[in-house]
Scaffold this active site. Structure first.
Site, short mmCIF file in Angstrom:
data_model
loop_
_atom_site.label_atom_id
_atom_site.label_comp_id
_atom_site.label_asym_id
_atom_site.label_seq_id
_atom_site.Cartn_x
_atom_site.Cartn_y
_atom_site.Cartn_z
NE ARG A 280 -7.64 -8.31 0.28
CZ ARG A 280 -7.16 -7.57 -0.71
NH1 ARG A 280 -6.13 -6.78 -0.51
NH2 ARG A 280 -7.72 -7.61 -1.91
CE LYS B 221 -4.36 -1.90 1.33
NZ LYS B 221 -5.38 -2.16 2.35
N1 PMM Z 1 -7.42 -3.82 0.90
C1 PMM Z 1 -7.75 -3.83 -0.41
C2 PMM Z 1 -8.84 -4.61 -0.86
N2 PMM Z 1 -9.55 -5.37 0.00
N3 PMM Z 1 -9.93 -6.16 2.18
C3 PMM Z 1 -9.62 -6.14 3.48
N4 PMM Z 1 -10.35 -6.89 4.34
N5 PMM Z 1 -8.60 -5.40 3.99
C4 PMM Z 1 -7.83 -4.61 3.18
O1 PMM Z 1 -6.93 -3.92 3.70
C5 PMM Z 1 -8.13 -4.58 1.79
C6 PMM Z 1 -9.21 -5.38 1.32
C7 PMM Z 1 -7.01 -2.95 -1.37
O2 PMM Z 1 -5.79 -3.50 -1.74
P1 PMM Z 1 -5.53 -4.23 -3.18
O3 PMM Z 1 -5.93 -3.23 -4.26
O4 PMM Z 1 -4.10 -4.57 -3.18
O5 PMM Z 1 -6.41 -5.44 -3.26
#
Ligand code: PMM
Length: 364
Positions: free
Chosen positions: A338, A303
């Site tokens: 994640r 991020k």
């Molecule tokens: N971050 C992203 C998408 N989904 N879900 C949860 N539970 N927690 C998060 O921090 C989260 C998420 C965005 O990141 P990406 O674009 O790399 O998927």
């Protein structure tokens, strides 16, 4: 609603607590025996106290409502969370931190944008994540990147369902990253075992009733605003307190909506309506989130706040920073990470978990 956050447990039965929702917090602070901290910040009592002292200092009506969440938070703080039951078996969150591999089937995600837009390519990537040690592969068909536009429900279903179906058929456990009831339902019917919702049920009024009916585990995440607007000058008086209270209150609301606490994971939502300073404070407060009594999920991988601290612009080059946060989160008690870089995270987390649980017997 009364909320109880444990900041620290002290050796003599006292704890550093932050209590939200008291009717007269100043009066309670004044009635507590002097032990150091007893102050009121933005309406919340911040005090070092014993449970009995605190209960003796509130009104009898408040005592009745405060005692259960107080005892629950003290018992849960720093204790391993329970396991999670899913339709495809138990996720052993009590035993070790688990890894959720990110699989964005979208043309515009910030970190792996567009690479997996084709179903066959996405399915292969899902297998790669599982082979690298992902306990769950998190399949998402709508970007939640700051400024992203919503995707029509049919498009999201078309992106997600074939991938979930193929992975489930091959025995790969998947979750679905969606805020829409129709997508959650279609994905669970196709074999997904968990609903990961970044909106805490705020974007689609049908989502929580749908999750209640599906009976699968649910990730409750904190988000301020919407992906389109969330990074426009987010402000908090006390980010940790506000995120914590939001999650605590929403847990109770989910329970009222038929989603048992036992099925919910909590997530501070790093990057979702937060500045770099907010994200760092929340990572540092992972341990405090364990007083919610639910497994804590941390999603920091690649991020932009990691780039802001390390000066690394390309999300693909943020591996070391991502691993550092994963290790710190595990040291703070996080039980689901994640991440994009599964094999590397698994190794970093194994070490962090070994340190966190190392208890040699005296002389041993
Ligand atoms: N971050 C992203 C998408 N989904 N879900 C949860 N539970 N927690 C998060 O921090 C989260 C998420 C965005 O990141 P990406 O674009 O790399 O998927």
């Amino acid at each position: 609603m009364l909320t109880v956050r444990v900041r620290q447990r002290l050796g003599d039965g006292a704890a550093h607590l932050v209590i939200g929702g008291l009717q007269r917090p100043e009066a309670v602070a004044a009635a507590l025996p002097a032990r150091g901290v007893a102050a009121v910040h933005h309406g919340r009592l911040d005090a070092v106290t014993r449970a009995e002292e605190l209960l003796a200092a509130v009104t009898s009506a408040e005592r009745t409502t405060l005692a259960p969440p107080l005892r629950r938070a003290l018992a849960a703080f720093a204790a391993p969370p329970p396991d999670l039951d899913t339709p495809a078996g138990v996720l052993p969150t009590s035993a070790r931190p688990l890894i959720m591999g990110v699989l964005n089937v979208t043309p515009d995600s910030f970190s792996d944008g567009g690479r997996y837009a084709r179903t066959d390519v996405a399915v292969r990537a899902g297998h790669t994540l599982a082979a690298a040690g992902a306990d769950l592969v998190d399949v998402g068909g709508e970007s939640t990147r700051p400024g992203a536009d919503p995707v029509p429900v049919e498009v999201e279903v078309e992106r997600v369902v074939p991938v979930v179906t193929a992975l489930a058929a091959a025995g790969v456990r998947t979750s679905v990253d969606t805020s829409k009831a129709a997508v959650a339902r279609a994905a669970v019917e196709a074999g997904a075992v968990l609903v990961n919702d970044v909106s805490a049920g705020a974007f689609d009024p049908e989502l929580l009733p749908c999750v209640a009916e599906l009976g699968v585990p649910y990730v409750l995440m904190h988000l301020r605003g919407t992906p389109r607007s969330m990074q426009r000058d987010p402000r908090y008086l006390d980010v940790v307190a506000e995120v914590f209270d939001h999650l605590a209150i929403r847990l109770a609301e989910l329970e009222a909506a038929g989603i048992a606490r036992e099925r919910v994971l909590v997530d501070p939502g790093l990057g979702f309506g937060k500045t770099t300073a907010h994200n760092l404070a929340l990572v540092g407060a992972t341990r405090e989130l364990t007083s919610l009594g639910r497994p804590v999920l941390i999603g920091a991988s690649r991020k932009s706040f990691l780039g802001a601290v390390t000066g690394v612009d390309d999300p693909g080059d943020r591996l070391e920073a991502s691993l550092a946060v994963a290790a710190l989160a595990v040291a703070g008690g996080a039980r689901l990470l994640r991440v994009h870089d599964v094999a590397e995270t698994r190794r970093a987390v194994a070490l962090a978990h070994a340190v966190a649980t190392a208890r040699p017997t005296p002389g041993g």
